[in-house]
Design an enzyme around this catalytic site. Structure first.
Site, mmCIF file in Angstrom:
data_model
loop_
_atom_site.group_PDB
_atom_site.id
_atom_site.type_symbol
_atom_site.label_atom_id
_atom_site.label_comp_id
_atom_site.label_asym_id
_atom_site.label_seq_id
_atom_site.Cartn_x
_atom_site.Cartn_y
_atom_site.Cartn_z
ATOM 1 N N GLU A 1 -5.804 -4.245 1.134
ATOM 2 C CA GLU A 1 -4.516 -4.174 0.442
ATOM 3 C C GLU A 1 -3.388 -3.847 1.430
ATOM 4 O O GLU A 1 -2.275 -4.349 1.296
ATOM 5 C CB GLU A 1 -4.561 -3.140 -0.680
ATOM 6 C CG GLU A 1 -3.376 -3.272 -1.627
ATOM 7 C CD GLU A 1 -3.209 -2.083 -2.543
ATOM 8 O OE1 GLU A 1 -4.200 -1.421 -2.879
ATOM 9 O OE2 GLU A 1 -2.051 -1.811 -2.906
ATOM 10 N N CYS B 1 1.997 5.720 -0.500
ATOM 11 C CA CYS B 1 0.632 5.777 -1.056
ATOM 12 C C CYS B 1 -0.436 5.778 0.041
ATOM 13 O O CYS B 1 -1.358 6.598 0.033
ATOM 14 C CB CYS B 1 0.406 4.636 -2.038
ATOM 15 S SG CYS B 1 0.534 2.991 -1.325
ATOM 16 N N CYS C 1 2.406 1.463 -9.135
ATOM 17 C CA CYS C 1 3.659 1.224 -8.392
ATOM 18 C C CYS C 1 4.204 -0.182 -8.609
ATOM 19 O O CYS C 1 5.415 -0.386 -8.581
ATOM 20 C CB CYS C 1 3.441 1.445 -6.907
ATOM 21 S SG CYS C 1 2.710 3.042 -6.564
ATOM 22 N N THR D 1 -3.385 -5.656 -9.437
ATOM 23 C CA THR D 1 -3.758 -4.243 -9.346
ATOM 24 C C THR D 1 -3.646 -3.552 -10.710
ATOM 25 O O THR D 1 -2.593 -3.623 -11.351
ATOM 26 C CB THR D 1 -2.848 -3.542 -8.325
ATOM 27 O OG1 THR D 1 -3.161 -4.063 -7.042
ATOM 28 C CG2 THR D 1 -3.044 -2.046 -8.319
ATOM 29 N N HIS E 1 8.233 -2.799 -2.829
ATOM 30 C CA HIS E 1 6.790 -2.624 -2.728
ATOM 31 C C HIS E 1 6.371 -2.307 -1.283
ATOM 32 O O HIS E 1 5.418 -1.570 -1.053
ATOM 33 C CB HIS E 1 6.085 -3.879 -3.249
ATOM 34 C CG HIS E 1 4.756 -3.578 -3.849
ATOM 35 N ND1 HIS E 1 4.515 -2.472 -4.637
ATOM 36 C CD2 HIS E 1 3.550 -4.217 -3.749
ATOM 37 C CE1 HIS E 1 3.249 -2.460 -5.000
ATOM 38 N NE2 HIS E 1 2.640 -3.495 -4.467
HETATM 39 C C1 LIG Z 1 -5.984 -5.257 -2.980
HETATM 40 C C2 LIG Z 1 -4.810 -6.110 -3.333
HETATM 41 C C3 LIG Z 1 -3.989 -5.765 -4.396
HETATM 42 C C4 LIG Z 1 -2.921 -6.580 -4.768
HETATM 43 N N1 LIG Z 1 -2.158 -6.248 -5.867
HETATM 44 C C5 LIG Z 1 -1.216 -7.112 -6.315
HETATM 45 C C6 LIG Z 1 -0.504 -6.850 -7.520
HETATM 46 O O1 LIG Z 1 -0.701 -5.850 -8.189
HETATM 47 N N2 LIG Z 1 0.416 -7.753 -7.939
HETATM 48 C C7 LIG Z 1 0.661 -8.884 -7.246
HETATM 49 O O2 LIG Z 1 1.496 -9.662 -7.696
HETATM 50 N N3 LIG Z 1 -0.001 -9.170 -6.116
HETATM 51 C C8 LIG Z 1 -0.936 -8.315 -5.627
HETATM 52 N N4 LIG Z 1 -1.605 -8.587 -4.463
HETATM 53 C C9 LIG Z 1 -1.386 -9.877 -3.833
HETATM 54 C C10 LIG Z 1 -0.716 -9.898 -2.477
HETATM 55 O O3 LIG Z 1 0.663 -9.832 -2.597
HETATM 56 C C11 LIG Z 1 -1.212 -11.202 -1.801
HETATM 57 O O4 LIG Z 1 -2.557 -10.982 -1.422
HETATM 58 C C12 LIG Z 1 -0.384 -11.614 -0.626
HETATM 59 O O5 LIG Z 1 0.900 -12.008 -1.024
HETATM 60 C C13 LIG Z 1 -1.063 -12.776 0.112
HETATM 61 O O6 LIG Z 1 -1.364 -13.815 -0.774
HETATM 62 P P1 LIG Z 1 -2.848 -14.424 -0.817
HETATM 63 O O7 LIG Z 1 -3.792 -13.310 -0.980
HETATM 64 O O8 LIG Z 1 -2.822 -15.516 -1.784
HETATM 65 O O9 LIG Z 1 -3.107 -14.979 0.635
HETATM 66 P P2 LIG Z 1 -2.496 -16.276 1.280
HETATM 67 O O10 LIG Z 1 -1.088 -16.459 0.827
HETATM 68 O O11 LIG Z 1 -3.425 -17.403 1.113
HETATM 69 O O12 LIG Z 1 -2.438 -15.850 2.801
HETATM 70 C C14 LIG Z 1 -3.549 -15.947 3.692
HETATM 71 C C15 LIG Z 1 -3.024 -16.302 5.068
HETATM 72 O O13 LIG Z 1 -2.432 -17.593 5.023
HETATM 73 C C16 LIG Z 1 -1.085 -17.531 5.515
HETATM 74 N N5 LIG Z 1 -0.289 -18.479 4.716
HETATM 75 C C17 LIG Z 1 -0.133 -18.504 3.378
HETATM 76 N N6 LIG Z 1 0.657 -19.527 3.007
HETATM 77 C C18 LIG Z 1 0.994 -20.167 4.140
HETATM 78 C C19 LIG Z 1 1.788 -21.306 4.423
HETATM 79 N N7 LIG Z 1 2.403 -21.991 3.451
HETATM 80 N N8 LIG Z 1 1.931 -21.664 5.720
HETATM 81 C C20 LIG Z 1 1.329 -20.985 6.709
HETATM 82 N N9 LIG Z 1 0.556 -19.897 6.503
HETATM 83 C C21 LIG Z 1 0.386 -19.501 5.234
HETATM 84 C C22 LIG Z 1 -0.638 -16.087 5.309
HETATM 85 O O14 LIG Z 1 0.396 -15.714 6.197
HETATM 86 C C23 LIG Z 1 -1.934 -15.341 5.592
HETATM 87 O O15 LIG Z 1 -2.107 -15.152 6.967
HETATM 88 C C24 LIG Z 1 -2.650 -7.755 -4.041
HETATM 89 C C25 LIG Z 1 -3.469 -8.105 -2.958
HETATM 90 C C26 LIG Z 1 -4.531 -7.302 -2.604
HETATM 91 C C27 LIG Z 1 -5.419 -7.729 -1.453
#
Ligand SMILES: Cc1cc2nc3c(=O)[nH]c(=O)nc-3n(C[C@H](O)[C@H](O)[C@H](O)COP(=O)(O)OP(=O)(O)OC[C@H]3O[C@@H](n4cnc5c(N)ncnc54)[C@H](O)[C@@H]3O)c2cc1C
Length: 482
Positions: free
Chosen positions: A447, A299, A104, A191, A292
């Site tokens: 996810e 899904c 997706c 993913t 998305h």
């Molecule tokens: C199983 C899985 C599949 C995925 N697949 C894809 C994919 O195919 N392609 C893709 O591009 N991405 C993918 N993602 C990524 C997904 O979009 C990110 O996990 C999501 O955007 C959060 O980013 P992060 O994991 O870096 O967490 P973080 O951004 O570090 O977030 C962790 C916490 O910190 C907080 N936070 C983050 N930044 C700040 C800030 N500046 N100020 C205050 N709070 C903050 C957030 O709100 C959250 O509560 C996937 C994630 C998962 C878990």
């Protein structure tokens, strides 16, 4: 469509010469690796026309570029009906696999870029839209899997991309020439990355003028020089190496995520869709996120259907099905699951045509959809664990069941309802274990929380789009307050 079935898909991937690392070792042919095979099976289902009566109509569409029949995963939505069918397709495939089928993100990426490149060209006299259309026509013809790569590794979250100690925390352009650009950085949590033919990169956040090298979008074949894949771990994933399919819970299917590194990768001009137009970078983020967030209303609902089935089955196997509280809990699971589906359908039904001619979802409703997804699957999983009982995390292994010295004890003492084979009960419990605390929980729970953005990202969009002042006007008008 050149790749027209699961076998051809597997063969096509096997031909790619990629740099892939799994559990610390470089792997030549990842498609044959036991850590990868279940995720490959899941994505291969997107190439399987299937035997569901509705499948053909929703898995395929007519290309607006070539008029040919194509996979809906490569389609640019041309109507509200297309948006609705996308959600139906996702529910169908979730039901088939009970996991993330990984295709997706690419579909959502090309759809987001379709309207943004058009608007960018209008504003900046660039030629990205035509390039993108040529690219889309090609992936439609070949029927390729595209990894939609948005999430950068991001380093210190309190700092902007341009302010990071290490400038490579966000993918950026490090060199430009008449032929193309050179990019460096890494995308996390990708993913289906090892199962994709192509990688479509987009920026993670709206960039500022001084960050214009970070405003970059492009597509490359996944075996491009300088691209490195490092497969991510999932809970209990090495059960795949134990020759005990029963212990895997969902032996056939799983999701897959990887860290993808771009070590000075050259991208030719014809595959560059943004290179410095910082003022449209935020549009890509918003539109991709909306598509998305809609996806999750399909899904995860399909997966929820399987889990609800598992709840009823295990309650039958254990003699609790007739208890009123069990039935109530299952009704609650259905209510939560169908609420998610309603959100997916709602944001699709309220979709609108963009200036480029394609259709996009209602952004507010798509964000409401995803915010519910950050919660409801956890409640569904909690209810399922309640119904299943503690055995789901205390069961003996498949190897114990195969050991004649103790097999009879397991058969005798782990029996539920008299005429149900103990093995059937164990199969369902191992499945529930997988889906709620094992490998399957990576796609169904974590996810749901973070995919397409963590909950706060949806809250920000909801507060921005809710038109709160208009609601204040409503109450003022009723109460005659000026
Ligand atoms: C199983 C899985 C599949 C995925 N697949 C894809 C994919 O195919 N392609 C893709 O591009 N991405 C993918 N993602 C990524 C997904 O979009 C990110 O996990 C999501 O955007 C959060 O980013 P992060 O994991 O870096 O967490 P973080 O951004 O570090 O977030 C962790 C916490 O910190 C907080 N936070 C983050 N930044 C700040 C800030 N500046 N100020 C205050 N709070 C903050 C957030 O709100 C959250 O509560 C996937 C994630 C998962 C878990």
């Amino acid at each position: 469509m050149k790749i027209s079935n699961p076998t051809e898909y597997r063969e096509s991937l096997g031909k790619l010469k990629r740099r892939i690392y799994i559990l610390g070792e470089q792997v030549e042919n990842a498609t044959a690796h036991p850590m990868v095979i279940p995720s490959l099976n899941a994505i291969a289902e997107t190439y399987n026309s299937g035997d569901e009566p509705e499948a053909f109509d929703i898995l395929f569409a007519d290309s607006h570029l070539t008029g040919k029949r194509i996979s809906r995963f490569t389609h640019i939505h041309q109507s509200v009906d297309d948006l609705v069918k996308k959600v139906l397709m996702q529910r169908l495939l979730g039901r088939r696999t009970s996991t993330c089928f990984q295709r997706c993100v690419g579909m959502d990426g090309i759809n987001a870029l379709y309207s943004v490149t058009y608007e960018c060209d209008q504003k900046h006299k660039t030629e990205y839209h035509k390039r993108l259309k040529d690219y889309i026509a090609w992936i439609q013809e070949e029927n390729l899997v595209v990894d939609g790569a948005m999430t950068d590794v991001k380093g210190d979250r309190s700092l902007r991309p341009g302010d990071q100690q290490d400038p490579d925390m966000f993918v950026h352009i490090v060199d430009r020439s008449d032929e193309g650009i050179v990019v460096r950085g890494a995308k996390a949590h990708q993913t289906g990355a090892l199962n994709s033919h192509e990688i479509l990169v987009m920026p993670t956040v709206a960039m500022r003028e001084e960050e214009s090298d970070y405003a970059v979008s492009f597509a490359i074949p996944s075996d491009t020089k300088g691209v490195i894949f490092i497969l991510g771990r999932q809970p209990s994933d090495t059960r795949r190496l134990e020759d005990s399919p029963l212990d895997m819970g969902n032996p056939l299917y799983s999701s897959q995520e990887a860290l993808v590194v771009f070590d000075d990768v050259f991208v030719p001009n014809e595959r560059v869709f943004m290179a410095g137009e910082f003022d449209v970078s935020g549009l890509v983020v918003e539109r991709f996120a909306a598509f998305h967030r809609q996806s999750y209303g399909g899904c995860k609902v399909g997966v929820g259907d399987v889990l609800i089935g598992a709840a009823k089955l295990i309650s039958e196997y254990q003699g609790t099905w007739k208890a009123s509280h069990i039935r109530e809990k299952i009704v609650e699971m259905i209510h939560l699951n169908e609420t998610l589906f309603s959100c997916g359908i709602a944001c699709s039904s309220m979709g609108k045509k963009t200036p480029a001619g394609n259709y996009e979802v209602d952004t507010l409703l798509a964000n409401v959809c995803k915010l519910n997804v950050t919660r409801f699957p956890f409640e569904i999983a909690r209810l399922l664990q309640d119904i299943a009982g503690g055995l789901l995390v205390t069961m003996p292994s498949e190897k114990d069941i195969r050991n004649p010295e103790i097999a009879d004890y397991i058969e005798k003492y782990l029996k539920g309802v008299g005429d149900v084979p103990t093995l059937n009960r164990i199969k369902v419990l191992k499945f529930i274990e997988n889906m709620t605390v094992g490998c399957g929980a990576a796609a169904y729970l974590t996810e749901s929380m973070h995919g397409a953005g963590s909950p706060q990202a949806q809250r920000i969009m909801i507060s921005r789009l809710a038109e709160l002042d208009k609601k204040v006007e409503l109450v003022k008008k009723i109460l005659d307050i000026t």
